[in-house]
Structures are given as C-alpha cells and as structure tokens.
Design a protein around this motif. Structure first.
Motif, short mmCIF file in Angstrom:
data_model
loop_
_atom_site.label_atom_id
_atom_site.label_comp_id
_atom_site.label_asym_id
_atom_site.label_seq_id
_atom_site.Cartn_x
_atom_site.Cartn_y
_atom_site.Cartn_z
N VAL A 6 0.93 -1.27 0.00
CA VAL A 6 -0.04 0.01 -0.02
C VAL A 6 0.90 1.50 -0.03
O VAL A 6 1.92 1.33 0.62
CB VAL A 6 -1.11 0.08 1.02
N VAL A 7 0.51 2.16 -0.87
CA VAL A 7 1.42 3.27 -1.02
C VAL A 7 0.26 4.62 -0.63
O VAL A 7 -0.67 4.70 -1.33
CB VAL A 7 1.97 3.71 -2.33
N PHE A 8 0.64 5.32 0.41
CA PHE A 8 -0.35 6.34 0.65
C PHE A 8 0.33 7.60 0.22
O PHE A 8 1.31 7.86 0.32
CB PHE A 8 -0.26 6.66 2.13
N ILE A 9 -0.59 8.72 -0.30
CA ILE A 9 -0.22 9.71 -0.94
C ILE A 9 -0.95 10.87 -0.35
O ILE A 9 -1.97 11.03 -0.35
CB ILE A 9 -0.63 9.93 -2.55
N HIS A 10 -0.08 11.95 0.15
CA HIS A 10 -0.62 13.09 0.99
C HIS A 10 -0.92 14.02 -0.28
O HIS A 10 -0.61 14.35 -1.32
CB HIS A 10 0.31 13.68 1.85
N GLY A 11 -1.78 15.14 0.30
CA GLY A 11 -2.10 16.22 -0.55
C GLY A 11 -1.41 17.39 -0.23
O GLY A 11 -0.48 17.51 0.56
N LEU A 12 -1.88 18.70 -0.80
CA LEU A 12 -1.30 19.85 -0.38
C LEU A 12 -1.20 20.31 1.11
O LEU A 12 -2.34 19.74 1.90
CB LEU A 12 -1.74 20.93 -1.25
N TRP A 13 -0.12 20.64 1.79
CA TRP A 13 -0.42 21.33 2.99
C TRP A 13 0.00 20.25 4.01
O TRP A 13 -0.06 20.76 5.34
CB TRP A 13 -1.32 22.37 3.28
N HIS A 15 2.16 17.09 5.73
CA HIS A 15 3.38 16.22 5.51
C HIS A 15 2.85 14.60 5.41
O HIS A 15 1.84 14.09 6.13
CB HIS A 15 4.20 16.39 6.58
N SER A 16 3.73 13.96 4.96
CA SER A 16 3.59 12.53 4.68
C SER A 16 3.56 11.64 6.14
O SER A 16 2.73 10.61 6.09
CB SER A 16 4.37 11.89 3.72
N THR A 17 4.29 12.21 6.92
CA THR A 17 4.31 11.55 8.30
C THR A 17 2.92 11.33 8.97
O THR A 17 2.68 10.71 10.01
CB THR A 17 5.21 12.10 9.16
N ALA A 33 3.07 -1.12 4.22
CA ALA A 33 2.42 0.38 3.62
C ALA A 33 3.46 1.10 4.11
O ALA A 33 4.54 1.27 5.01
CB ALA A 33 1.23 0.58 4.76
N SER A 34 3.70 2.10 2.99
CA SER A 34 4.35 3.38 3.06
C SER A 34 3.85 4.52 2.60
O SER A 34 2.82 4.54 2.00
CB SER A 34 5.79 2.90 2.17
N ALA A 35 4.47 5.63 2.89
CA ALA A 35 4.09 6.96 2.76
C ALA A 35 5.20 7.98 2.21
O ALA A 35 5.50 8.81 3.05
CB ALA A 35 3.22 7.69 3.88
N PRO A 36 5.54 7.72 1.05
CA PRO A 36 6.72 8.63 0.68
C PRO A 36 6.18 10.14 0.44
O PRO A 36 5.07 10.13 -0.10
CB PRO A 36 7.25 7.91 -0.88
N GLY A 37 7.02 10.99 0.54
CA GLY A 37 6.64 12.28 0.44
C GLY A 37 6.61 12.72 -1.12
O GLY A 37 7.01 12.07 -2.06
N TRP A 38 6.28 14.03 -1.33
CA TRP A 38 6.29 14.75 -2.78
C TRP A 38 7.69 14.87 -2.96
O TRP A 38 8.62 15.12 -2.14
CB TRP A 38 5.46 15.94 -2.95
N PRO A 39 8.12 14.96 -4.28
CA PRO A 39 9.32 15.58 -4.53
C PRO A 39 9.53 16.85 -4.10
O PRO A 39 8.79 17.79 -4.13
CB PRO A 39 9.23 15.45 -6.12
N ASP A 43 12.38 14.96 5.18
CA ASP A 43 11.69 13.82 5.95
C ASP A 43 10.83 13.93 7.16
O ASP A 43 10.27 13.31 7.70
CB ASP A 43 12.96 12.73 6.66
N THR A 44 10.81 15.47 7.64
CA THR A 44 10.07 15.87 8.67
C THR A 44 9.32 16.89 8.51
O THR A 44 9.82 17.78 7.45
CB THR A 44 11.10 15.83 9.91
N VAL A 45 8.33 17.13 9.04
CA VAL A 45 7.71 18.60 8.97
C VAL A 45 8.58 19.86 9.26
O VAL A 45 8.60 20.70 8.33
CB VAL A 45 6.37 18.79 10.00
N GLU A 46 9.25 19.70 10.16
CA GLU A 46 10.24 21.03 10.58
C GLU A 46 11.00 21.05 9.53
O GLU A 46 11.43 22.46 9.14
CB GLU A 46 10.88 20.78 11.86
N ALA A 47 11.80 20.17 9.12
CA ALA A 47 12.72 20.27 7.97
C ALA A 47 12.01 20.62 6.55
O ALA A 47 12.74 21.67 5.83
CB ALA A 47 13.40 19.01 7.57
N THR A 48 10.83 20.35 6.38
CA THR A 48 10.25 20.62 5.13
C THR A 48 9.85 22.33 5.24
O THR A 48 9.90 22.99 4.32
CB THR A 48 8.85 19.82 4.99
N ARG A 49 9.45 22.94 6.30
CA ARG A 49 9.20 24.13 6.69
C ARG A 49 10.40 25.03 6.40
O ARG A 49 10.23 25.98 6.11
CB ARG A 49 8.52 24.33 8.25
#
Length: 278
Positions: A6-13, A15-17, A33-39, A43-49
């Motif tokens: 199973v691959v979970f795909i998040h939407g805008l705004w 984070h995949s975690t 199951a896995s939830a890779p982020g968008w390109p 890896d984390t909310v904080e680092a993406t921000r």
C-alpha cells in the motif's frame, strides 16, 4: 498469498508522516505500507518548513512521475490511497495501470469537473489569489486551515493539527487544476472512459470545504462512461477535509480496509469491523 503493498499519497499542506497511524493499522492487517513524500519534501515537518524552496514549481506531472518511480521499486503492484491532491494522483496512477486498486479520499477534481462551489474557491484563494504563487510555495495560517480543513472539528483540534502536520505547499498544482478545463494537455487529465484498470473508491466528507462532495459526485458521474471498470463512492457524514488526520481518522481507515476486503485485496488476515458507521 500476501496482500499487495500500500502506498499512501498526501495532498497539499500536509506532511506524509501524518499517515503514520494508517501505516500502523494497515501493517496490523497484513499490508506492507509506506507514505513517501512529494518531490521536494524533507523527512520531517520541521525540515520541510525550513526548506520550503525545494517545493517551488513542483507540479502534478512531476509528482505523478515521482510516485511511479517509487512504485517501480516495490515487489508487487500496489494499492494507492490518496487524500486531496493525493487522490487525484492516485487516480492517474491507477488509470495508467501502475496500481491494482485506488482509494481517493476528498480528491482534488480531475479535468472535466465543472462545479466550483464557493467554499472550494475560498479554500484555494490563499494560493490562487496571487498569480506569482504558481511558482512558489505557500503556507496556510491557522485560520485558513480551520476553514479549509478543520471546519467540522473543534477550533482547538484544528489548531493542533495545523501545528503538527502542515507544511508549505507548491502553488503550481492548484493553478494546473484550476485551468484544467481550458488546457488541452492538462496534467489533471485522467482517462476515465477507456482505461482498463483495477477498482476505484471515491470517498467524500459531507462537510468538506476544500473538495465539496458535489465535486466528487461529479467525478463519479464522469467515470460512469467506463462500465468495464469498477468505480464506487462512499460518504462520511459530518466530516471535513481533515478526515484522514483528525480524531475520527479510524472510521475512514476502517471503511477503506473493508472496501479493500470486498474487492479481495486482503488475502493475509481478516480486516476489523468498522467502529462507526460512515
């Protein structure tokens, strides 16, 4: 015989975690199951921000190719489960025979949808209100998140979800989706008529502001022109766009597991009975 991955795909705004509780539940039901982020996601909310510029100008086509490349590394063709723009991506992957089944929860509209409810327009305005946002990332304030995602939950819970899971989102997918019906080769195009594919479940929260159920029902109608492939619809009464991450997420996850079981996609162990009626 084992379950498909199973691959979970998040939407805008989001984070995949934020899919972590789903991954744990699906693992308990025999799925890898896995939830890779968008390109561009870190890896984390904080680092993406902190590195929002890595998401600048990321569009639908790039996101689709990113997930297609990831799925190619798996041992078997997966089930894809997407929320919001992730639901649109899931439909594209399924239509291109890259998945055995897909669940699109409150999915961003595909090309061909004509309905544009006011709440959807207002939810997209923080991005669409400024043309310069097409090539950069935009963050939602707690107030904007409350309207777009958290309108069906308490303000306290909405604010907590905003603090925990929100990340800057690229503006380009929203602009691409908003202009899809006027763009010949729009990346929001999904083959709804001729694709021979696995089953698709479209799901909608009845109180969703970002993707109102009328939009998802129109998508369901578009798929009616393809009788050779299964498309079904499930409705979650009283739920908003936060339905996959708020305190009621288990109801949505259990309904998803039950639907997969109904399609024979749970060979490993039985799925649980839903704790609540959607």
């Amino acid at each position: 015989m084992s379950n498909p991955p199973v691959v979970f795909i998040h939407g805008l705004w989001i984070h995949s975690t934020a899919w972590a509780p789903w991954i744990e539940l699906f693992a308990a039901n025999g799925y890898q199951a896995s939830a890779p982020g968008w390109p561009g996601d870190a890896d984390t909310v904080e680092a993406t921000r902190a590195n929002a510029e890595h998401l600048d100008d990321v569009g639908i086509e790039q996101i689709c190719h990113h997930y297609a490349d990831y799925m190619d590394t798996l041992d078997a063709k997966p089930i894809v489960i997407g929320h919001s723009f992730g639901g649109l991506i899931a439909q594209e992957l399924l239509a291109n025979d890259l998945a055995v089944a897909a669940v699109a929860i409150d999915p961003a509209p595909i090309k061909g949808v004509k309905k544009l409810p006011f709440s959807q327009l207002r939810s997209g305005f923080p991005v669409l209100g400024n043309p310069a946002n097409k090539r950069r990332t935009v963050s939602l304030t707690a107030k904007q998140f409350r309207y777009s995602f958290g309108n069906a939950i308490s303000e306290e819970e909405s604010d907590a979800l905003h603090a925990a899971w929100t990340i800057p989102g690229p503006g380009r997918p929203l602009f691409e989706d908003a202009t899809a019906n006027f763009t010949r080769n729009s990346p929001a195009t999904v083959d709804t008529r001729t694709a021979v594919r696995g089953p698709l479940l479209l799901a909608s929260g009845t109180e969703d502001h970002t993707v109102p159920k009328a939009v998802t029902l129109e998508v369901l109608g578009i798929y009616a022109d393809n009788p050779s492939s299964t498309t079904e619809y499930h409705e979650f009464e009283g739920r908003g766009h936060s339905l996959t991450i708020d305190s009621g997420w288990r109801t949505v996850a259990d309904a998803t597991l039950e639907w997969l079981a109904s399609k024979g996609l749970n060979a490993a162990i039985p799925t649980p009975t839903s704790a609540a009626t959607a």
